[in-house]
Design an enzyme around this catalytic site. Structure first.
Site, PDB file in Angstrom:
ATOM      1  N   ASN A 153     -11.345   3.175 -12.488  1.00 60.00           N
ATOM      2  CA  ASN A 153     -10.512   1.896 -11.992  1.00 60.00           C
ATOM      3  C   ASN A 153     -10.259   2.313 -10.607  1.00 60.00           C
ATOM      4  O   ASN A 153      -9.269   3.132 -10.308  1.00 60.00           O
ATOM      5  CB  ASN A 153      -9.448   1.776 -13.011  1.00 60.00           C
ATOM      6  CG  ASN A 153      -9.810   1.382 -14.300  1.00 60.00           C
ATOM      7  OD1 ASN A 153     -10.212   0.214 -14.091  1.00 60.00           O
ATOM      8  ND2 ASN A 153      -9.629   2.173 -15.328  1.00 60.00           N
ATOM      9  N   THR A 154     -10.848   1.451  -9.772  1.00 56.01           N
ATOM     10  CA  THR A 154     -10.275   1.699  -8.220  1.00 56.01           C
ATOM     11  C   THR A 154      -9.317   0.775  -7.735  1.00 56.01           C
ATOM     12  O   THR A 154      -9.277   0.193  -6.863  1.00 56.01           O
ATOM     13  CB  THR A 154     -11.762   1.177  -7.370  1.00 56.01           C
ATOM     14  OG1 THR A 154     -11.964  -0.035  -7.781  1.00 56.01           O
ATOM     15  CG2 THR A 154     -12.750   2.161  -7.675  1.00 56.01           C
ATOM     16  N   ARG A 155      -8.110   1.328  -8.519  1.00 51.23           N
ATOM     17  CA  ARG A 155      -6.980   0.472  -8.131  1.00 51.23           C
ATOM     18  C   ARG A 155      -5.650   1.312  -8.769  1.00 51.23           C
ATOM     19  O   ARG A 155      -6.155   2.433  -9.395  1.00 51.23           O
ATOM     20  CB  ARG A 155      -6.911  -0.705  -8.843  1.00 51.23           C
ATOM     21  CG  ARG A 155      -7.305  -0.709 -10.178  1.00 51.23           C
ATOM     22  CD  ARG A 155      -7.257  -2.158 -10.928  1.00 51.23           C
ATOM     23  NE  ARG A 155      -7.745  -2.316 -12.321  1.00 51.23           N
ATOM     24  CZ  ARG A 155      -7.060  -2.022 -13.305  1.00 51.23           C
ATOM     25  NH1 ARG A 155      -5.958  -1.757 -13.176  1.00 51.23           N
ATOM     26  NH2 ARG A 155      -7.484  -2.096 -14.592  1.00 51.23           N
ATOM     27  N   LEU A 156      -4.612   0.810  -8.566  1.00 53.78           N
ATOM     28  CA  LEU A 156      -3.371   1.492  -9.330  1.00 53.78           C
ATOM     29  C   LEU A 156      -3.233   0.719 -10.583  1.00 53.78           C
ATOM     30  O   LEU A 156      -3.560  -0.293 -10.913  1.00 53.78           O
ATOM     31  CB  LEU A 156      -2.004   1.008  -8.496  1.00 53.78           C
ATOM     32  CG  LEU A 156      -0.817   1.548  -8.959  1.00 53.78           C
ATOM     33  CD1 LEU A 156      -0.783   3.149  -8.153  1.00 53.78           C
ATOM     34  CD2 LEU A 156       0.153   0.950  -8.378  1.00 53.78           C
ATOM     35  N   GLN A 157      -3.194   1.977 -11.691  1.00 51.54           N
ATOM     36  CA  GLN A 157      -3.206   1.386 -13.016  1.00 51.54           C
ATOM     37  C   GLN A 157      -1.817   0.960 -13.653  1.00 51.54           C
ATOM     38  O   GLN A 157      -0.839   1.563 -13.097  1.00 51.54           O
ATOM     39  CB  GLN A 157      -3.523   2.555 -13.958  1.00 51.54           C
ATOM     40  CG  GLN A 157      -4.895   2.973 -13.769  1.00 51.54           C
ATOM     41  CD  GLN A 157      -5.982   2.042 -14.417  1.00 51.54           C
ATOM     42  OE1 GLN A 157      -6.476   0.820 -13.923  1.00 51.54           O
ATOM     43  NE2 GLN A 157      -6.459   2.145 -15.897  1.00 51.54           N
TER      44      GLN A 157
END
Length: 220
Positions: free
Chosen positions: A73-77
């Site tokens: 997941n190339t983002r903040l979770q």
């Protein structure tokens, strides 16, 4: 060119492939397994010259004691808050500083980091567990959360009394994150916080979350 890993989260409790309860550190992993997971995540990040915050997800087979790569997941979770509570960091600030060219080198940041205690998060949704988790839009006539002290109990929410929950978006109302020195204490704190939460006007999964926390296979 540098990558650091901030521990291992467990997000096994899901409904319709959507996480409901998340915690860190992941419980019941054999010795060395968390380190192996982190090492795999670091190797992947370095291989692609990854920049910014991201989450590497694995499926763990507890019987075989093996893990298998799932996705990045190339983002903040959504569950980044449990990591922040245990590691004492502000991931959003780090991302902004990185974009501005002001973030210190990662080895320098990592040198003083030590995880402490256990954090667990519950996602409160405007949905009806008794109707296959059907969304429950409507007017919130009363909204009351426990005191938010940012350390033992962190409430991330957007709602207040008088808010309208629309039918067009994900119906998450709040994330309640409990931190304590041990997992058992964190689970107990979260259960109490859910009991003190009042969300009137729409159906929510609040009682359902409490049932999960006291369910023996989860608690153990």
């Amino acid at each position: 060119g540098e990558v650091i890993a901030l521990g291992v989260r467990d997000c096994s409790v899901q409904r319709r492939n959507q996480k409901v309860i998340e915690e860190t550190p992941a419980p019941n992993l054999p010795d060395g397994m968390a380190q192996a997971l982190c090492a795999a995540a670091i190797a992947l990040g370095k291989a692609v010259s990854y920049r910014s915050a991201g989450t590497v997800e694995f499926v763990y087979d507890s019987a075989a004691r093996q893990f298998y790569f799932l996705e990045v997941n190339t983002r903040l979770q959504v569950e980044h808050g449990v990591t922040e509570q245990v590691w004492g960091v502000d991931l959003v600030r780090w991302m902004i500083e990185l974009a501005a060219g002001e973030l210190p080198p990662l080895p320098e940041l990592a040198a003083g980091l030590r995880p402490q205690g256990h954090a667990i998060q519950a996602r409160i949704y405007a949905e009806d567990p008794g109707r296959q988790f059907q969304p429950s839009p409507g007017l919130l006539t009363e909204v009351v959360f426990p005191a938010n002290d940012r350390r033992m109990l962190r409430i991330d929410s957007w709602v207040e009394s008088g808010c309208e929950v629309p039918p067009f978006f994900d119906p998450m109302l709040a994330k309640i994150i409990a931190w304590q020195p041990t997992r058992e204490q964190a689970v107990r704190t979260l259960h109490t916080a859910l009991g003190e939460t009042r969300l009137y006007g729409v159906e929510t999964n609040r009682s359902y979350l409490q049932q999960i926390l006291t369910f023996a296979p989860f608690a153990s």
